[in-house]
Design an enzyme around this catalytic site. Structure first.
Site, PDB file in Angstrom:
ATOM      1  N   ASP A  13       1.001  -1.070  -0.013  1.00 22.17           N
ATOM      2  CA  ASP A  13      -0.153   0.139   0.139  1.00 22.17           C
ATOM      3  C   ASP A  13       1.030   1.336   0.058  1.00 22.17           C
ATOM      4  O   ASP A  13       1.701   1.477   1.127  1.00 22.17           O
ATOM      5  CB  ASP A  13      -1.067  -0.066   1.311  1.00 22.17           C
ATOM      6  CG  ASP A  13      -1.659   1.277   1.403  1.00 22.17           C
ATOM      7  OD1 ASP A  13      -1.752   2.188   0.567  1.00 22.17           O
ATOM      8  OD2 ASP A  13      -2.136   1.052   2.610  1.00 22.17           O
ATOM      9  N   LYS A  76       2.997  11.602  -3.724  1.00 26.54           N
ATOM     10  CA  LYS A  76       2.143  10.927  -4.503  1.00 26.54           C
ATOM     11  C   LYS A  76       1.217  11.787  -5.153  1.00 26.54           C
ATOM     12  O   LYS A  76       0.551  11.142  -6.285  1.00 26.54           O
ATOM     13  CB  LYS A  76       1.363   9.925  -3.730  1.00 26.54           C
ATOM     14  CG  LYS A  76       0.593   8.928  -4.269  1.00 26.54           C
ATOM     15  CD  LYS A  76       0.114   7.816  -3.097  1.00 26.54           C
ATOM     16  CE  LYS A  76      -1.281   6.954  -3.474  1.00 26.54           C
ATOM     17  NZ  LYS A  76      -1.896   6.297  -2.507  1.00 26.54           N
ATOM     18  N   GLU A 177      -7.030   0.854  -4.707  1.00 32.80           N
ATOM     19  CA  GLU A 177      -7.026   0.464  -3.073  1.00 32.80           C
ATOM     20  C   GLU A 177      -8.441   0.268  -2.480  1.00 32.80           C
ATOM     21  O   GLU A 177      -8.417  -0.685  -1.753  1.00 32.80           O
ATOM     22  CB  GLU A 177      -6.842   2.119  -2.367  1.00 32.80           C
ATOM     23  CG  GLU A 177      -5.322   2.147  -2.680  1.00 32.80           C
ATOM     24  CD  GLU A 177      -4.879   3.928  -2.378  1.00 32.80           C
ATOM     25  OE1 GLU A 177      -5.623   4.455  -2.179  1.00 32.80           O
ATOM     26  OE2 GLU A 177      -3.841   3.991  -2.731  1.00 32.80           O
ATOM     27  N   ASP A 199     -12.919   5.762   1.344  1.00 26.94           N
ATOM     28  CA  ASP A 199     -11.560   5.571   1.554  1.00 26.94           C
ATOM     29  C   ASP A 199     -10.921   7.091   1.599  1.00 26.94           C
ATOM     30  O   ASP A 199     -10.650   7.552   0.538  1.00 26.94           O
ATOM     31  CB  ASP A 199     -10.829   4.709   0.629  1.00 26.94           C
ATOM     32  CG  ASP A 199      -9.460   4.441   0.700  1.00 26.94           C
ATOM     33  OD1 ASP A 199      -8.788   5.347   1.538  1.00 26.94           O
ATOM     34  OD2 ASP A 199      -8.659   3.862  -0.155  1.00 26.94           O
TER      35      ASP A 199
END
Ligand code: AMP
Length: 509
Positions: A13, A76, A177, A199
């Protein structure tokens, strides 16, 4: 196992703030990979210190306050982005390191006088995770499933694969994810449920609706915002603290990187504390000095109600996206069997209360919000290594339409938003002028009818087109989006059957 290096596919992850890895044993039981004995989390941070040493993870985080300009975090958010992207400018405003345009229509980051591509930074982090996993497992890990936000474009997915390649780690699959979280929750339970995964991590928000039918995991719709996450909750608090300080002392702390770093650190800690307490002190002694040399301190109290008020617009945005995803899936709130929370920011009580009010019942505590994604990735890796996709079937979707830029500047949609993947589609094309020997297709991703308002995925050039008068050659362009959401193209001459494969993918704005 014959060769654990080749047979084992770990799950990673790769988070905006923290990363985590897991591995499944032969019978499919999953373990998180610990770092130095206890912690399962590696901060997604890369830095170079004054002596030129590269620091990754905890080591980089520890010196962050003292070396903010050479500490690259939350990168990211920049992966697979072009320098023209609005996101790049707003990232630059909220970080202390310098972001600038790179040579490949990408962004580069300055660190201790050197320039790094974003995928290089991601590769350092992936390399560290791989090394930690290899030390723990006792053999060299060579392959991984790496998760990405469902809302990542083709270009961002490619950049993650590239990051793996740079450190010799084969990214066997990129996996969404929320889909990974659903696998962690549902695999092996023989379920028949419609699950909504909410999420909200450090940097991104994703919502996906997944229909679980035993070993079949079918994503019905997905949506999100790759620029909405825990960091924005911190930033809302920081802006409030800075405004208060300016009012009291007439000093703008935003111009002082070391002071800003101290405010940032405390803002995040305070936000986390306010998930379990009603009010906490917010004080930083001697944060700066007046022009006369008088020390100034921050001395406030923060309560949960203030935090909730400051961040309400952010929670509203997540709900708007959720409503759209429900409508894309053609479902009503009461048709969702379970709402799953993933990502550290979902621990905020206000988020859980809003979801409870919306769905009429509280979200499920079925998975661990920080660990589910890595566990799901490890399970998927295990299913791939244990004999192809037989163990489970994943049917995912693309988050935004993929199309061709037409001569007039419009987007010709090839795959609509939420089109299922893997998927292939063919369209007919021809030459537009006499003797044309090349076909150039500029591909974009996004839901805007105007191509320029979407993300450029690349320009595909096919040489070897049979020279004919304009409009006579009959070409078939085949678009293929694989299970990872990555696009490839090839062209066939319909009369001769000849394939033109020499695709050159140039990404430029
Ligand atoms: P993740 O990317 O899933 O690791 O999420 C990290 C984000 O969750 C960061 O912005 C954290 O500040 C935030 N976070 C972690 N724990 C809590 C908590 N108890 N309450 C609110 N936010 C939290």
């Amino acid at each position: 196992m014959e060769d654990p290096s080749r047979d084992t596919i770990i799950g990673i992850d790769l988070g905006t703030t923290n990363s985590c890895a897991a591995v499944a044993g032969e019978e499919g039981t999953v373990r998180l990979i610990p770092y130095k004995g206890g912690d399962f989390i590696i901060p997604s941070i890369f830095a170079i210190d004054d002596k030129g040493h590269e620091l990754i993870g905890h080591e980089a985080k520890r010196q962050w306050q003292l070396n903010p300009r050479n500490t690259l975090y939350a990168t990211k958010r920049l992966i697979g982005r072009s320098p023209m992207d609005d996101v790049v400018e707003s990232v630059q405003r909220s970080v202390q390191y310098r972001v600038h345009a790179g040579a490949r229509n990408d962004v580069e980051l300055d660190c201790q006088g050197r320039s790094f591509q974003v995928s290089e930074v991601a590769s350092r982090i992936l390399g560290k995770i791989r090394d930690v996993a290899s030390d723990h497992l006792g053999f060299r890990v060579e392959r991984a499933v790496v998760t990405v936000p469902a809302y990542f474009t083709d270009r961002q997915r490619q950049a993650v694969k590239e990051a793996g390649r740079l450190v010799g780690l084969e990214v066997v699959r990129v996996l969404n994810e929320p889909t990974a979280a659903a696998l962690a929750y549902g695999l092996g339970k023989h379920l028949k449920e419609q699950v909504l995964v909410y999420d909200l991590g450090g940097g991104t928000f994703d919502v996906s609706i997944i229909d679980i039918r035993d070993r079949v995991f079918e994503v019905k719709a997905t949506g999100g915002d790759i620029f909405l996450g825990g960091i924005d909750f911190d930033n809302a608090m920081i802006a409030y603290v800075l405004a208060d300080f300016r009012r009291r002392h007439g000093v703008d702390l935003a111009t002082d990187p070391v002071a800003m770093q101290r405010v940032k650190d405390l803002a995040e800690r305070t936000k986390v504390d306010l998930s379990s307490r009603d009010a906490v002190p917010f004080s930083i002694p001697f944060i700066t000095m007046t022009p006369q040399g008088q020390p100034l301190s921050i001395d406030m109290r923060f309560d949960r109600a203030t935090l909730e008020q400051l961040t309400e617009p952010l929670i509203d945005r997540t709900l708007e996206i959720l409503v759209r995803v429900l409508s894309d899936a053609g479902l009503k709130p009461e048709e969702i069997d379970r709402v799953m929370l993933v990502g550290g920011q979902t621990r905020m009580p206000a988020i859980q209360e809003r979801l409870t009010a919306f769905f009429g019942r509280p979200p499920s505590k079925g998975v661990h919000p920080d660990e589910a994604v890595a566990i799901g990735a490890a399970l998927y890796g295990w299913s791939l290594s244990a004999g192809g996709d037989r163990q489970l079937q994943l049917l995912d979707v693309i988050p935004m339409a993929i199309g061709i830029e037409q001569a007039g500047g419009e987007t010709h949609v090839v795959f609509g938003r939420n089109a299922s993947i893997p998927n292939a589609r063919a369209i007919e094309a021809t030459s537009s002028h006499d003797g044309q020997t090349e076909l150039v297709l500029r591909m974009v991703q996004g839901d805007h009818p105007e191509a320029a308002r979407n993300e450029v995925l690349g320009e595909f050039t096919f040489g070897g087109v049979r020279p004919c008068p304009a409009g006579e050659v009959r070409l078939e362009v085949i678009f293929d989006v694989n299970v990872e959401g990555i696009l490839s193209l090839h062209v066939r001459d319909r009369d001769t059957g000849r394939e033109m494969k020499s695709t050159v993918r140039i990404t430029r704005s």
